[in-house]
Design a protein around this motif. Structure first.
Motif, mmCIF file in Angstrom:
data_model
loop_
_atom_site.group_PDB
_atom_site.id
_atom_site.type_symbol
_atom_site.label_atom_id
_atom_site.label_comp_id
_atom_site.label_asym_id
_atom_site.label_seq_id
_atom_site.Cartn_x
_atom_site.Cartn_y
_atom_site.Cartn_z
ATOM 1 N N ASP A 1 14.464 -10.437 13.457
ATOM 2 C CA ASP A 1 15.781 -11.049 13.240
ATOM 3 C C ASP A 1 16.069 -11.049 11.754
ATOM 4 O O ASP A 1 15.483 -11.843 11.006
ATOM 5 C CB ASP A 1 15.769 -12.485 13.798
ATOM 6 C CG ASP A 1 17.148 -13.142 13.720
ATOM 7 O OD1 ASP A 1 18.103 -12.472 13.291
ATOM 8 O OD2 ASP A 1 17.242 -14.326 14.102
ATOM 9 N N ASP A 2 16.929 -10.134 11.344
ATOM 10 C CA ASP A 2 17.316 -10.064 9.938
ATOM 11 C C ASP A 2 16.075 -9.978 9.048
ATOM 12 O O ASP A 2 15.962 -10.670 8.041
ATOM 13 C CB ASP A 2 18.149 -11.314 9.582
ATOM 14 C CG ASP A 2 18.982 -11.103 8.326
ATOM 15 O OD1 ASP A 2 19.165 -9.939 7.925
ATOM 16 O OD2 ASP A 2 19.426 -12.114 7.751
ATOM 17 N N GLY A 3 15.114 -9.155 9.486
ATOM 18 C CA GLY A 3 13.906 -8.941 8.687
ATOM 19 C C GLY A 3 12.755 -9.880 9.016
ATOM 20 O O GLY A 3 11.617 -9.629 8.627
ATOM 21 N N THR A 4 13.036 -10.973 9.721
ATOM 22 C CA THR A 4 11.964 -11.904 10.070
ATOM 23 C C THR A 4 11.318 -11.476 11.395
ATOM 24 O O THR A 4 12.020 -11.301 12.393
ATOM 25 C CB THR A 4 12.523 -13.334 10.242
ATOM 26 O OG1 THR A 4 13.225 -13.685 9.056
ATOM 27 C CG2 THR A 4 11.404 -14.330 10.512
ATOM 28 N N ILE A 5 10.003 -11.300 11.380
ATOM 29 C CA ILE A 5 9.290 -10.937 12.604
ATOM 30 C C ILE A 5 8.795 -12.221 13.266
ATOM 31 O O ILE A 5 8.131 -13.048 12.631
ATOM 32 C CB ILE A 5 8.085 -10.023 12.289
ATOM 33 C CG1 ILE A 5 8.562 -8.727 11.623
ATOM 34 C CG2 ILE A 5 7.290 -9.715 13.565
ATOM 35 C CD1 ILE A 5 7.429 -7.896 11.038
ATOM 36 N N VAL A 6 9.148 -12.381 14.554
ATOM 37 C CA VAL A 6 8.712 -13.580 15.278
ATOM 38 C C VAL A 6 8.016 -13.134 16.553
ATOM 39 O O VAL A 6 8.585 -12.380 17.350
ATOM 40 C CB VAL A 6 9.919 -14.487 15.633
ATOM 41 C CG1 VAL A 6 9.431 -15.771 16.284
ATOM 42 C CG2 VAL A 6 10.770 -14.778 14.410
ATOM 43 N N ASP A 7 6.795 -13.596 16.769
ATOM 44 C CA ASP A 7 6.111 -13.277 18.022
ATOM 45 C C ASP A 7 5.780 -14.564 18.764
ATOM 46 O O ASP A 7 6.091 -15.665 18.299
ATOM 47 C CB ASP A 7 4.878 -12.384 17.801
ATOM 48 C CG ASP A 7 3.784 -13.071 16.999
ATOM 49 O OD1 ASP A 7 3.902 -14.282 16.696
ATOM 50 O OD2 ASP A 7 2.797 -12.397 16.667
ATOM 51 N N ASP A 8 5.207 -14.434 19.938
ATOM 52 C CA ASP A 8 4.880 -15.522 20.858
ATOM 53 C C ASP A 8 6.155 -15.984 21.569
ATOM 54 O O ASP A 8 7.121 -16.414 20.927
ATOM 55 C CB ASP A 8 4.228 -16.712 20.138
ATOM 56 C CG ASP A 8 3.874 -17.815 21.134
ATOM 57 O OD1 ASP A 8 2.715 -17.836 21.578
ATOM 58 O OD2 ASP A 8 4.766 -18.601 21.502
ATOM 59 N N ALA A 9 6.137 -15.900 22.895
ATOM 60 C CA ALA A 9 7.354 -16.160 23.677
ATOM 61 C C ALA A 9 7.976 -17.520 23.352
ATOM 62 O O ALA A 9 9.187 -17.636 23.154
ATOM 63 C CB ALA A 9 7.040 -16.077 25.171
ATOM 64 N N GLN A 10 7.149 -18.556 23.281
ATOM 65 C CA GLN A 10 7.689 -19.902 23.043
ATOM 66 C C GLN A 10 8.251 -20.011 21.622
ATOM 67 O O GLN A 10 9.311 -20.603 21.385
ATOM 68 C CB GLN A 10 6.594 -20.964 23.260
ATOM 69 C CG GLN A 10 6.342 -21.329 24.713
ATOM 70 C CD GLN A 10 5.925 -20.156 25.598
ATOM 71 O OE1 GLN A 10 6.657 -19.767 26.503
ATOM 72 N NE2 GLN A 10 4.772 -19.575 25.324
ATOM 73 N N ASN A 11 7.527 -19.389 20.680
ATOM 74 C CA ASN A 11 7.968 -19.407 19.290
ATOM 75 C C ASN A 11 9.283 -18.646 19.117
ATOM 76 O O ASN A 11 10.137 -19.027 18.311
ATOM 77 C CB ASN A 11 6.860 -18.789 18.422
ATOM 78 C CG ASN A 11 7.083 -19.038 16.952
ATOM 79 O OD1 ASN A 11 7.605 -20.077 16.571
ATOM 80 N ND2 ASN A 11 6.711 -18.073 16.132
#
Lengths: 210, 283
Positions: free
Chosen positions: A59-69
């Motif tokens: 998202d706009d360069g931010t990597i986010v993993d883990d479904a809940q996160n």
């Protein structure tokens, strides 16, 4: 534009798709063939997310993993109403956290049984997975029953659904694909019907729309 | 208790029991055929198949990206499709899926056009256009079931289609657990794609569906083909798993057929005539 690393039969990836739909946020798909290619364990994907699990969003360069996160991130950044992830009431935020953790705990139980039965994950101890799922579903059913009794329709004591409901819904409703019958959990069944009736709800294979 | 032995027409035939790629990935997998646990072990270039208790090694064959075995004495070869040799066709295994229902019911579902507009809305049918036009069913001289003259309006008939298409269908039941369909190719309407379903009877009330696509080179990569088949089976699964009884009733009076069910009725009668009772409810 949000990029979602996605696979259509993944219950965890569906959590992200569902919340994105409910928020009305545009996104593009980065397809990861979980089965049979196991691309979520390929070097290119591990470079993005060393845990090797779906979903991941960028998202706009931010990597986010883990479904809940991912749900926490999407609601925090893309829900101007703040209702999907209420953060101005510590008691409520804490309730959401509890059910996000509960959702994660369904992965080795309900979700694993479904992988065993549907995608032929032969190495999973399916009897143990089903036993664990029934223990959790009993807890969930009782919680929902008491909530209903107190006038609440959702997992948290608030008059609208939160990311806690979105996190728990997929593995619960898909549990029957793992041989875990839901008919003895009436409060769960009423709750899944309510989730399906949320405006903007989308289904996935295995889930009938309301 | 030893699982029952099915009729010879089933027992002495080859059955797909795994995707080759999965066996190569895991080195060894376990699976079940006719209630008997098997291990399939990678032994490149081949595979080794045996009863899980080690009591017996079984015949093994690899074809179409699938691994095959026979628990009895094979009376014929693994089925051959002439179009698999056509140079401009993809031949790809598009996935194997466990479903909690008799394998015969999975074959019957494959033959059923009437469910397209409801279960596969937006892909294989539209709810506003549910009528099934009359089609022809016959048992051929080779003792196979052939369903012809089917036409159906489909919004997205394949991974490469770009709009609604009046799709011509042909269905062909070659063996009790082997059924294929040929449908108009979305890019070259004068040729057809072939989709095959091989059913692995896990026991009388559970099965695995192995799908094979023999599709024209029309720009659809393997991944898109697999995606499409997975989507369709994912939609079917919930319906199939809610069918009761899980076994297929062969008494033609036990359910109320309509004209659109002719293919299904012919299949049930054909099973009855061939003495198939495994996974079925005899009249």
């Amino acid at each position: 534009m949000i990029e979602l690393y996605d696979y259509e039969l993944s219950s965890d990836a569906y959590k992200a798709r569902l919340l994105l739909a409910l928020l009305g946020v545009a996104w593009t798909q980065r397809y990861v063939e979980y089965y049979p290619r196991r691309q979520h364990r390929a070097p290119e994907f591990l470079a993005l997310s060393p845990r090797g699990e779906l979903p991941v969003i960028v998202d706009d360069g931010t990597i986010v993993d883990d479904a809940q996160n991912v749900l926490v991130h999407l609601a925090s950044r893309h829900d101007p109403t703040g209702r999907w992830y209420p953060q101005n009431d510590a008691g409520l935020t804490s309730q959401v956290s509890t059910w996000l953790a509960f959702a994660a705990a369904l992965t080795p139980t309900a979700s694993a049984a479904r992988l065993h039965d549907g995608l032929l994950y032969h190495h999973i101890d399916v009897d143990e997975a089903r036993r664990g799922a029934h223990e959790q579903l009993a807890v969930l059913d009782e919680h929902l029953w008491f909530n209903e009794d107190a006038g609440w329709s959702w997992l948290c004591t608030v008059d609208q659904p939160t990311i806690a409901d979105i996190a728990c819904f997929p593995d619960v409703i898909l549990a029957e694909e793992g041989g875990i019958e839901l008919r003895t959990y009436p409060a769960i069944r009423r709750w899944t019907d309510r989730v399906k009736a949320i405006p903007g709800f989308i289904a996935m294979p295995g889930i009938f729309p309301a | 208790m030893e699982a029952p032995i099915p009729e010879a027409i089933l027992w002495d035939d080859w059955h797909a029991v795994a995707e080759l790629e999965t066996v190569r990935q895991w080195d060894q997998i376990t699976t079940t055929l006719f209630g008997r646990d098997l291990t399939v072990t990678d032994a490149a270039p081949g595979v080794r198949i045996a009863y899980a208790d080690g009591s017996k090694t079984l015949p093994a064959s690899i074809k179409y990206g699938l691994v095959w075995t026979c628990l009895g004495t094979p009376q014929r070869d693994v089925i051959d499709f002439p179009e698999s040799a056509e140079p401009d066709r993809y031949v790809i295994s598009t996935g194997s899926f466990g479903i909690r229902v008799s394998g015969l019911r999975l074959v019957e579902n494959f033959l059923d056009i009437a469910h397209f507009p409801y279960v596969h809305t937006g892909y294989l049918g539209v709810e506003s256009s549910p009528q099934v036009l009359p089609y022809t069913v016959r048992v051929t001289d080779e003792d196979e079931i052939l369903v012809t003259d089917c036409r159906f309006l489909q919004p997205q008939s394949s991974p490469v289609s770009t709009g609604s298409l009046d799709v011509g269908y042909l269905f062909h039941v070659l063996r009790p657990y082997t059924v294929l369909l040929k449908k108009t190719n979305a890019v070259e309407p004068d040729r057809s794609d072939t989709i095959v379903l091989f059913v692995q009877p896990v026991d009388e009330e559970r099965c695995v569906g192995h799908t094979l696509v023999m599709s024209l080179h029309a720009g659809d990569p393997d991944e898109a083909c697999r995606w499409f088949q997975r989507l369709i089976i994912g939609q079917d699964r919930r319906i199939l798993e809610n069918q009761r009884p899980r076994r297929l009733p062969l008494d033609l009076k036990s359910e109320l057929p309509v004209r659109a069910d002719l293919a299904s009725i012919t299949y049930r009668r054909w099973l009855l005539d061939h003495g198939v009772r495994y996974g079925a409810i005899a009249p």
